[in-house]
Design an enzyme around this catalytic site. Structure first.
Site, PDB file in Angstrom:
ATOM      1  N   GLU A 189       0.280 -11.037  -4.271  1.00 52.34           N
ATOM      2  CA  GLU A 189       1.632 -11.411  -3.508  1.00 52.34           C
ATOM      3  C   GLU A 189       2.280 -12.732  -3.667  1.00 52.34           C
ATOM      4  OE1 GLU A 189       2.715  -9.144  -0.156  1.00 52.34           O
ATOM      5  OE2 GLU A 189       1.956  -7.264  -0.863  1.00 52.34           O
ATOM      6  N   ARG A 248      -0.744  -2.229   2.626  1.00 49.37           N
ATOM      7  CA  ARG A 248      -1.151  -3.517   2.077  1.00 49.37           C
ATOM      8  C   ARG A 248      -1.768  -3.176   0.717  1.00 49.37           C
ATOM      9  NH1 ARG A 248       0.910  -5.943   5.315  1.00 49.37           N
ATOM     10  NH2 ARG A 248       0.437  -7.506   6.677  1.00 49.37           N
ATOM     11  N   HIS A 270       7.465  -6.249  -0.746  1.00 48.39           N
ATOM     12  CA  HIS A 270       6.781  -6.242   0.661  1.00 48.39           C
ATOM     13  C   HIS A 270       8.043  -6.602   1.738  1.00 48.39           C
ATOM     14  CE1 HIS A 270       3.065  -7.526   3.226  1.00 48.39           C
ATOM     15  NE2 HIS A 270       4.048  -6.897   3.905  1.00 48.39           N
TER      16      HIS A 270
HETATM   17  O1  3PG Z   1       2.121  -6.496   8.495  1.00 45.38           O
HETATM   18  C1  3PG Z   1       3.280  -6.759   8.821  1.00 45.38           C
HETATM   19  O2  3PG Z   1       3.880  -6.889   9.697  1.00 45.38           O
HETATM   20  C2  3PG Z   1       4.061  -6.254   7.542  1.00 45.38           C
HETATM   21  O3  3PG Z   1       3.446  -5.865   6.291  1.00 45.38           O
HETATM   22  C3  3PG Z   1       5.464  -7.168   7.436  1.00 45.38           C
HETATM   23  O4  3PG Z   1       4.949  -8.232   6.788  1.00 45.38           O
HETATM   24  P1  3PG Z   1       6.072  -9.496   6.803  1.00 45.38           P
HETATM   25  O5  3PG Z   1       6.341  -9.937   8.078  1.00 45.38           O
HETATM   26  O6  3PG Z   1       5.305 -10.486   5.959  1.00 45.38           O
HETATM   27  O7  3PG Z   1       7.136  -8.923   6.000  1.00 45.38           O
END
Ligand code: 3PG
Length: 316
Positions: A261, A232, A280
């Site tokens: 983000e 994160r 991400h």
């Molecule tokens: O916490 C999560 O499941 C991951 O960081 C993935 O995030 P995302 O589903 O927004 O890609």
């Protein structure tokens, strides 16, 4: 009236079709909805299935008086104000474990990319150059790897890299021991940052982990060290990271996550040639999205049809 479900942040195609066919539910026809359009749908919404792009905060909840459940199709629920949801009687659930292997593999991919500077090799080859002399990398074999956060994802990383015979140090307030060879718990983050060749972050974003990787810790890192964050944004002090990389105090960092983000186009991080970045995408594999989608669909059915609540997440 049937419960009205909106899936704003994208979803596995075949599972979304299956969800739409469910005669017990009314599902908004597209699985990608802009935040502006979402606002117009919220007054009618009873169930939301989101990823990290939608933030469930006071503003959203105010616009959604009929919301009963938010399912996070993924792991981290830091984009959901769980205290406010609880106060308003909105249930929160996630899909624990379903995308963890992909997140772990992304961390390993960033590790390898940093060790061999693969993005630079690829970019310069496509420019018609042959930068062999600038591309002497480092091996992963027998390196000392520090894993900060030894929950599901941190442990998968340790397992996946075990073939490289690393010495692994892990920091975790809950996990006491590991069954993997050459793996030991440390209680002081300073030991990890000052002695490891590679440090990889795998904690959730919580009040206790926000800003946990301070400039002081970063400055303990060895000159050839590598820092990975596919967990994160907000855990690592980005301003300190910027200075560290700009001054070439460590070799390279590989980041999949950022404090803000999408990363703002004017972010200083963009200018760093020793920061390898991805937007991400740790959980963005077909397999992970199928698994989180399956679990999310199952939970929506259980909640609205069978009155069951699976994988409820409480907390802040
Ligand atoms: O916490 C999560 O499941 C991951 O960081 C993935 O995030 P995302 O589903 O927004 O890609």
């Amino acid at each position: 009236m049937k419960p009205f479900i909106v899936v704003p942040d994208g979803f596995d195609k075949s599972l979304f079709e299956e969800l739409k066919k469910n005669s017990n539910l009314e599902v908004h026809p597209t699985s990608k909805v802009s935040q502006d359009e979402l606002k117009t749908l919220l007054p009618k919404v009873n169930g939301l299935i989101i990823r990290s792009a939608t933030t469930v905060n006071a503003e959203l909840l105010e616009l959604a008086p009929n919301l009963k459940i938010v399912i996070r199709a993924g792991e981290g629920t830091d984009n959901i104000d769980k205290t406010l949801c609880a106060a308003k009687g909105v249930k929160v659930a996630n899909t624990p474990g379903a995308n963890n292997n992909s997140a772990a593999e992304q961390a390993v991919a960033l590790m390898m990319s940093c060790l061999r500077n693969t993005p630079f090799a690829n970019k310069t080859m496509h420019e018609g150059k042959w930068e062999k002399n600038a591309l002497t990398g480092l091996e992963l074999w027998k390196k000392k790897v520090g894993i900060v956060g030894f929950g599901r994802i941190g442990q998968i990383v340790a397992k996946r890299i075990s073939g490289f015979e690393p010495e692994v140090l892990f920091f975790d307030p809950v996990m006491e021991k590991s069954d993997l060879a050459n793996t030991r718990k440390v209680t002081d983050l300073k030991e990890i940052f000052s002695t490891c060749d590679i440090v990889t972050i795998h904690t959730p974003l919580l009040p206790q982990t926000k800003g946990m990787v301070t400039g002081e810790l970063l400055n303990l890192m060895k000159k050839d060290a590598i820092l990975i964050n596919a967990a994160r944004g907000g855990i690592v002090d980005e301003e300190a990271l910027y200075t560290l990389l700009k001054d070439k105090k460590i070799r390279c960092a590989g980041f999949d996550v950022f404090a803000t983000e999408p990363l703002p186009a004017d972010s200083k991080l963009i200018e760093l040639d020793n920061l390898i970045m991805s937007p991400h995408v740790g959980a963005s594999t077909e397999e992970a999205q199928f698994r989180v989608g399956e679990m999310a669909v199952h939970q929506i059915n259980e909640f609205f049809v069978n009155n069951n609540l699976l994988n409820e997440v409480k907390g802040k």
